[in-house]
Design an enzyme around this catalytic site. Structure first.
Site, PDB file in Angstrom:
ATOM      1  N   ASP A 127       4.468   0.681  11.925  1.00  0.00           N
ATOM      2  CA  ASP A 127       3.241   0.014  11.457  1.00  0.00           C
ATOM      3  C   ASP A 127       3.152  -1.422  11.952  1.00  0.00           C
ATOM      4  O   ASP A 127       2.073  -2.020  11.908  1.00  0.00           O
ATOM      5  CB  ASP A 127       3.178   0.020   9.923  1.00  0.00           C
ATOM      6  CG  ASP A 127       3.067   1.429   9.388  1.00  0.00           C
ATOM      7  OD1 ASP A 127       3.280   1.622   8.185  1.00  0.00           O
ATOM      8  OD2 ASP A 127       2.781   2.343  10.179  1.00  0.00           O
TER       9      ASP A 127
ATOM     10  N   ARG B 240      -1.365  14.998  12.310  1.00  0.00           N
ATOM     11  CA  ARG B 240      -0.472  14.574  11.217  1.00  0.00           C
ATOM     12  C   ARG B 240      -0.080  15.834  10.432  1.00  0.00           C
ATOM     13  O   ARG B 240      -0.623  16.127   9.388  1.00  0.00           O
ATOM     14  CB  ARG B 240      -1.174  13.546  10.329  1.00  0.00           C
ATOM     15  CG  ARG B 240      -1.532  12.253  11.043  1.00  0.00           C
ATOM     16  CD  ARG B 240      -0.346  11.340  11.288  1.00  0.00           C
ATOM     17  NE  ARG B 240       0.171  10.725  10.090  1.00  0.00           N
ATOM     18  CZ  ARG B 240      -0.341   9.630   9.525  1.00  0.00           C
ATOM     19  NH1 ARG B 240      -1.443   9.104  10.027  1.00  0.00           N
ATOM     20  NH2 ARG B 240       0.186   9.106   8.451  1.00  0.00           N
ATOM     21  N   PRO B 241       0.820  16.645  10.971  1.00  0.00           N
ATOM     22  CA  PRO B 241       1.187  17.888  10.282  1.00  0.00           C
ATOM     23  C   PRO B 241       1.831  17.622   8.923  1.00  0.00           C
ATOM     24  O   PRO B 241       2.343  16.528   8.670  1.00  0.00           O
ATOM     25  CB  PRO B 241       2.193  18.534  11.233  1.00  0.00           C
ATOM     26  CG  PRO B 241       2.718  17.422  12.055  1.00  0.00           C
ATOM     27  CD  PRO B 241       1.611  16.426  12.176  1.00  0.00           C
ATOM     28  N   ILE B 242       1.767  18.631   8.080  1.00  0.00           N
ATOM     29  CA  ILE B 242       2.447  18.529   6.780  1.00  0.00           C
ATOM     30  C   ILE B 242       3.388  19.714   6.593  1.00  0.00           C
ATOM     31  O   ILE B 242       3.691  20.126   5.472  1.00  0.00           O
ATOM     32  CB  ILE B 242       1.429  18.457   5.614  1.00  0.00           C
ATOM     33  CG1 ILE B 242       0.506  19.689   5.607  1.00  0.00           C
ATOM     34  CG2 ILE B 242       0.604  17.180   5.672  1.00  0.00           C
ATOM     35  CD1 ILE B 242      -0.337  19.788   4.336  1.00  0.00           C
ATOM     36  N   ASP B 243       3.876  20.253   7.714  1.00  0.00           N
ATOM     37  CA  ASP B 243       4.754  21.436   7.650  1.00  0.00           C
ATOM     38  C   ASP B 243       6.012  21.177   6.827  1.00  0.00           C
ATOM     39  O   ASP B 243       6.466  22.054   6.087  1.00  0.00           O
ATOM     40  CB  ASP B 243       5.120  21.908   9.064  1.00  0.00           C
ATOM     41  CG  ASP B 243       5.731  20.789   9.895  1.00  0.00           C
ATOM     42  OD1 ASP B 243       5.205  19.662   9.869  1.00  0.00           O
ATOM     43  OD2 ASP B 243       6.746  21.024  10.557  1.00  0.00           O
ATOM     44  N   LEU B 244       6.542  19.965   6.900  1.00  0.00           N
ATOM     45  CA  LEU B 244       7.780  19.670   6.137  1.00  0.00           C
ATOM     46  C   LEU B 244       7.496  19.647   4.635  1.00  0.00           C
ATOM     47  O   LEU B 244       8.298  20.107   3.825  1.00  0.00           O
ATOM     48  CB  LEU B 244       8.374  18.331   6.579  1.00  0.00           C
ATOM     49  CG  LEU B 244       8.747  18.225   8.057  1.00  0.00           C
ATOM     50  CD1 LEU B 244       9.271  16.826   8.374  1.00  0.00           C
ATOM     51  CD2 LEU B 244       9.776  19.287   8.437  1.00  0.00           C
TER      52      LEU B 244
ATOM     53  N   ARG C 159      -5.836  10.716   4.447  1.00  0.00           N
ATOM     54  CA  ARG C 159      -4.937  11.849   4.692  1.00  0.00           C
ATOM     55  C   ARG C 159      -3.689  11.739   3.834  1.00  0.00           C
ATOM     56  O   ARG C 159      -3.090  12.731   3.477  1.00  0.00           O
ATOM     57  CB  ARG C 159      -4.553  11.974   6.158  1.00  0.00           C
ATOM     58  CG  ARG C 159      -3.652  10.848   6.625  1.00  0.00           C
ATOM     59  CD  ARG C 159      -2.851  11.220   7.826  1.00  0.00           C
ATOM     60  NE  ARG C 159      -2.170  12.482   7.728  1.00  0.00           N
ATOM     61  CZ  ARG C 159      -0.996  12.683   7.124  1.00  0.00           C
ATOM     62  NH1 ARG C 159      -0.445  11.705   6.469  1.00  0.00           N
ATOM     63  NH2 ARG C 159      -0.426  13.872   7.140  1.00  0.00           N
TER      64      ARG C 159
ATOM     65  N   LYS D 292       0.852  -1.205   0.000  1.00  0.00           N
ATOM     66  CA  LYS D 292       0.000   0.000   0.000  1.00  0.00           C
ATOM     67  C   LYS D 292       0.881   1.245   0.000  1.00  0.00           C
ATOM     68  O   LYS D 292       0.650   2.171  -0.787  1.00  0.00           O
ATOM     69  CB  LYS D 292      -0.889   0.007   1.243  1.00  0.00           C
ATOM     70  CG  LYS D 292      -1.586   1.332   1.506  1.00  0.00           C
ATOM     71  CD  LYS D 292      -2.495   1.306   2.710  1.00  0.00           C
ATOM     72  CE  LYS D 292      -1.762   1.534   4.000  1.00  0.00           C
ATOM     73  NZ  LYS D 292      -1.460   2.957   4.301  1.00  0.00           N
ATOM     74  N   ASN D 293       1.882   1.266   0.875  1.00  0.00           N
ATOM     75  CA  ASN D 293       2.661   2.490   1.045  1.00  0.00           C
ATOM     76  C   ASN D 293       3.665   2.737  -0.064  1.00  0.00           C
ATOM     77  O   ASN D 293       4.357   3.754  -0.053  1.00  0.00           O
ATOM     78  CB  ASN D 293       3.327   2.497   2.424  1.00  0.00           C
ATOM     79  CG  ASN D 293       2.287   2.606   3.520  1.00  0.00           C
ATOM     80  OD1 ASN D 293       1.109   2.892   3.256  1.00  0.00           O
ATOM     81  ND2 ASN D 293       2.693   2.346   4.747  1.00  0.00           N
TER      82      ASN D 293
ATOM     83  N   CYS E 260      -5.572  12.203  12.237  1.00  0.00           N
ATOM     84  CA  CYS E 260      -6.131  10.875  12.001  1.00  0.00           C
ATOM     85  C   CYS E 260      -6.061  10.135  13.325  1.00  0.00           C
ATOM     86  O   CYS E 260      -5.735  10.708  14.357  1.00  0.00           O
ATOM     87  CB  CYS E 260      -5.375  10.161  10.899  1.00  0.00           C
ATOM     88  SG  CYS E 260      -3.839   9.498  11.493  1.00  0.00           S
TER      89      CYS E 260
ATOM     90  N   ARG F 112      -8.505  -0.631   4.538  1.00  0.00           N
ATOM     91  CA  ARG F 112      -7.591   0.337   3.903  1.00  0.00           C
ATOM     92  C   ARG F 112      -6.265  -0.314   3.531  1.00  0.00           C
ATOM     93  O   ARG F 112      -5.579   0.128   2.616  1.00  0.00           O
ATOM     94  CB  ARG F 112      -7.333   1.514   4.852  1.00  0.00           C
ATOM     95  CG  ARG F 112      -8.515   2.441   5.053  1.00  0.00           C
ATOM     96  CD  ARG F 112      -8.111   3.634   5.893  1.00  0.00           C
ATOM     97  NE  ARG F 112      -6.866   4.157   5.404  1.00  0.00           N
ATOM     98  CZ  ARG F 112      -5.889   4.593   6.224  1.00  0.00           C
ATOM     99  NH1 ARG F 112      -6.051   4.561   7.532  1.00  0.00           N
ATOM    100  NH2 ARG F 112      -4.767   5.070   5.720  1.00  0.00           N
TER     101      ARG F 112
END
Ligand code: EPZ
Length: 414
Positions: free
Chosen positions: A303, A121-125, A92, A22-23, A116, A395
């Site tokens: 995980d 779950r920041p996305i600042d980077l 997300r 999946k990933n 989530c 998922r």
């Protein structure tokens, strides 16, 4: 509401092949957007997250068709640049489309992904890197409006973020100039993405190490790729055998990708033998093991924390887990406790006092891997369990019931 009904206590026997990762397939599907010609992706698992990604590609004007476990994507004429809110909220990790949409269309609109089940779950980077590459980002009303053009840049990540590394790779392929990503994530899925991008004619090197260099702006073409096997699904099945007893062989996965997981299972008392594309495990009464600390690859994968914890909940000793990757990744603990597990959580630390037996119970999945953990525990418990919240599990596991039944488990979906 659908549920798994699991009759515990039956040892697992047999061999099962894991589906595509999946990933890995999620960023690869986003990468298809960069190619002006048809892409063919084999071993594309049939998961709800993959369906959501295909829906996003179609929403952006691409043709995306599934033919068995192959998906064909034609992004020769994308028309849109907005990732629909509903799909962003559903998954997300749709943020992975940011780099590809911005790179191909010169513009991207998406709502900020909600938190989530694993905490914020920041996305600042991701955003800082896009700005470093010349992108401008307007944040208004919970949405992001990003515009290019992008140029190459030297990006240093404060955290080896998997998603940020992938987003930057995708944006950099389209950007004019050279981009260097330092402190890049080293996960095998990043290497798989690089392999696919090189198939398309992109100049990407260094994936698997901490420094990735992309010479962007090249004209790409179509390509074909077979997605790597899912190492977390493999880890889940091995944990299931450790929990239920018996002996299983998991194939279609590179044993090196889960060596930190198999070493924990060996230390716990299982016999583990690895081959180039498979891992064999024979279970035994489990012992407690030295502390399990999650870390970026090649460390112990976050995980796999929940499934391994579920197996060690029934053991003759104590195991300490330290979850270093996410703030809130112990939501499965309360559900395991309903099955008789004795686990104490203090912040990022969970102390698992092994008990001689677990008993079946009615439990609810709280997130993808936490849900898989409940199945692992139920297989080793005495009596019947009923597990709800299957949309979480759908998922990331293509056919959990089918695969486990192949190995002799008493599990059905009602
Ligand atoms: C990917 O998530 C995986 N998802 C996750 O798998 C996996 O747990 C995670 O990597 C770590 O290996 C996919 O690949 C689709 P990160 P991602 O960015 O990219 C913080 C599963 O079960 N961070 O490496 O979101 C972040 O909050 C899923 O299959 C920032 O602070 O993970 C986290 O604490 C769950 N700012 C840490 O870094 C950012 O801009 C690692 O996150 C980005 C991340």
């Amino acid at each position: 509401m659908s549920a798994y009904i699991v009759g515990g206590g039956r040892p697992l026997e047999g061999s099962v092949e894991v589906h595509g990762a999946k990933n890995s397939v999620l960023p690869i599907l986003a990468a298809c957007l960069l190619a002006p010609e048809e892409c063919v992706v084999h071993s594309c698992p049939d998961l709800s997250d993959v369906t959501a990604s295909l829906d996003i590609l179609r929403h952006l004007g691409c043709r995306a068709e599934r033919q068995g476990d192959t998906v064909v994507v034609d992004a020769s004429g994308p028309t849109g640049c907005d990732v629909p809110d509903a799909l962003m909220r559903e998954m997300r990790s749709s943020v992975i489309f940011l780099g590809a949409v911005l790179g191909r269309m010169g513009e991207a609109k998406l709502c900020t992904p909600g938190g989530c089940e694993l905490g914020p779950r920041p996305i600042d980077l991701h955003l800082a890197a896009i700005r470093a590459m010349g992108g401008s980002i307007e944040e208004r009303g919970g949405g992001l409006h990003c515009t290019g053009p992008l140029h190459g840049a030297d990006v240093v990540l404060s955290i080896p973020s998997v998603g940020a590394t992938e987003n930057i790779m995708l944006a950099a392929v389209a950007a004019k100039g050279t981009t260097t990503i330092t402190n890049a994530a080293r996960e095998p899925e990043i290497v798989d993405l690089q392999t696919f991008l090189r198939q398309l004619g992109a100049d990407v090197r260094g994936a698997g190490s901490s420094v990735i260099v992309v010479r962007g702006g090249k004209r790409l073409h179509g390509g074909e790729h077979r997605v790597m096997g899912d190492r977390i699904v493999a880890a889940t099945y091995l944990a299931a055998a450790a929990s239920a007893g018996g002996q299983v062989e998991v194939t279609g996965v590179d044993y090196r990708h889960l060596s930190t997981v198999t070493s924990v299972l060996s230390e716990a008392g299982c016999v583990v033998k690895s081959g180039p594309d498979r891992v064999y495990l024979r279970s035994a009464p489990l012992r407690g093991v030295r502390p399990v600390r999650t870390a970026p690859y090649p460390g112990f994968p976050t995980d796999a924390q929940a499934p391994l914890m579920a197996a060690l909940a029934k053991s003759g000793g104590c195991t300490v887990f330290v979850e270093n990757m996410f703030e809130s990744r112990y939501r499965h603990v309360d559900e395991l406790a309903r099955m008789g597990a004795d686990i104490h959580v203090e912040g990022r630390v969970a102390v698992v006092y092994g008990v001689p037996a677990l008993h079946g119970a009615q439990v609810q999945a709280t997130d993808l891997r936490g849900g898989a953990a409940l199945v692992v525990a139920a297989l080793g418990a005495e009596g019947e369990s009923r597990i709800t919240g299957l949309h979480h599990i759908d998922r990331g596991y293509q056919d959990l019931v089918g695969d486990l039944t192949l190995m002799g488990a008493d599990i059905r979906r009602e």
